[in-house]
Design a protein around this motif. Sequence first.
Motif, mmCIF file in Angstrom:
data_model
loop_
_atom_site.group_PDB
_atom_site.id
_atom_site.type_symbol
_atom_site.label_atom_id
_atom_site.label_comp_id
_atom_site.label_asym_id
_atom_site.label_seq_id
_atom_site.Cartn_x
_atom_site.Cartn_y
_atom_site.Cartn_z
ATOM 1 N N UNK A 16 0.682 -1.205 0.073
ATOM 2 C CA UNK A 16 -0.070 -0.009 0.005
ATOM 3 C C UNK A 16 0.895 1.400 0.007
ATOM 4 N N UNK A 17 0.473 2.286 -0.677
ATOM 5 C CA UNK A 17 1.094 3.409 -0.550
ATOM 6 C C UNK A 17 0.770 4.284 0.538
ATOM 7 N N UNK A 18 2.001 5.004 1.102
ATOM 8 C CA UNK A 18 1.650 5.895 2.409
ATOM 9 C C UNK A 18 2.213 7.078 2.044
ATOM 10 N N UNK A 19 1.803 8.090 2.803
ATOM 11 C CA UNK A 19 2.689 9.326 2.785
ATOM 12 C C UNK A 19 2.964 9.546 4.161
ATOM 13 N N UNK A 20 4.217 10.011 4.496
ATOM 14 C CA UNK A 20 4.593 10.554 5.754
ATOM 15 C C UNK A 20 4.575 12.156 5.793
ATOM 16 N N UNK A 21 3.785 12.440 6.748
ATOM 17 C CA UNK A 21 3.586 13.784 7.101
ATOM 18 C C UNK A 21 3.817 14.091 8.574
#
Length: 164
Positions: free
Chosen positions: A36-41
């Motif tokens: 799964x694609x995730x974004x670190x913010x």
Amino acid sequence: RPKFPFRAPGPGPTSAAPSGLGARRGESAVTSRTPPRYEESTAEFGFVERLLPPSRIPDPPHPKYPTPSGWSPPADPPPDLPYLVRRSRLHNLPVCAGLRQGRRLPELRRIHGDIWALERDLRAFLGSLGAPRVAAQVNEVTGTLRLRGHWGPQVRLWLLQRGF
């Protein structure tokens, strides 16, 4: 009737089957599974920091001591004595009043070091108040000292004067 009735429908790691089973024609099961694609913010972490407990206990905002309730902080540094009486987790003096066979026995807990020197000093203090020899029970294993009589407030005052 399906071959695998307990398989979850749709793509993803829960529908993974051994190679060749459950894959579409012309695809292998390995190529159909993608992480799964995730974004670190870090922009939203400020909202999380508000919920985290503080890393240290803040200093109380008292201008003078004792406070109206009678509480005083321990001396800094601790007194140079062969024994130490530690405070409880709520920063109170560990002097508890208990009853044993109808007699009131104040108990001094959390004693570290030479408990017998503490008993001698405490008996000398109570003797200076005009008390005859006070019966005391010392328990080295648990680090407690029991006195016979109504000495709880005097013991608390003595501990505060000593810097505990």
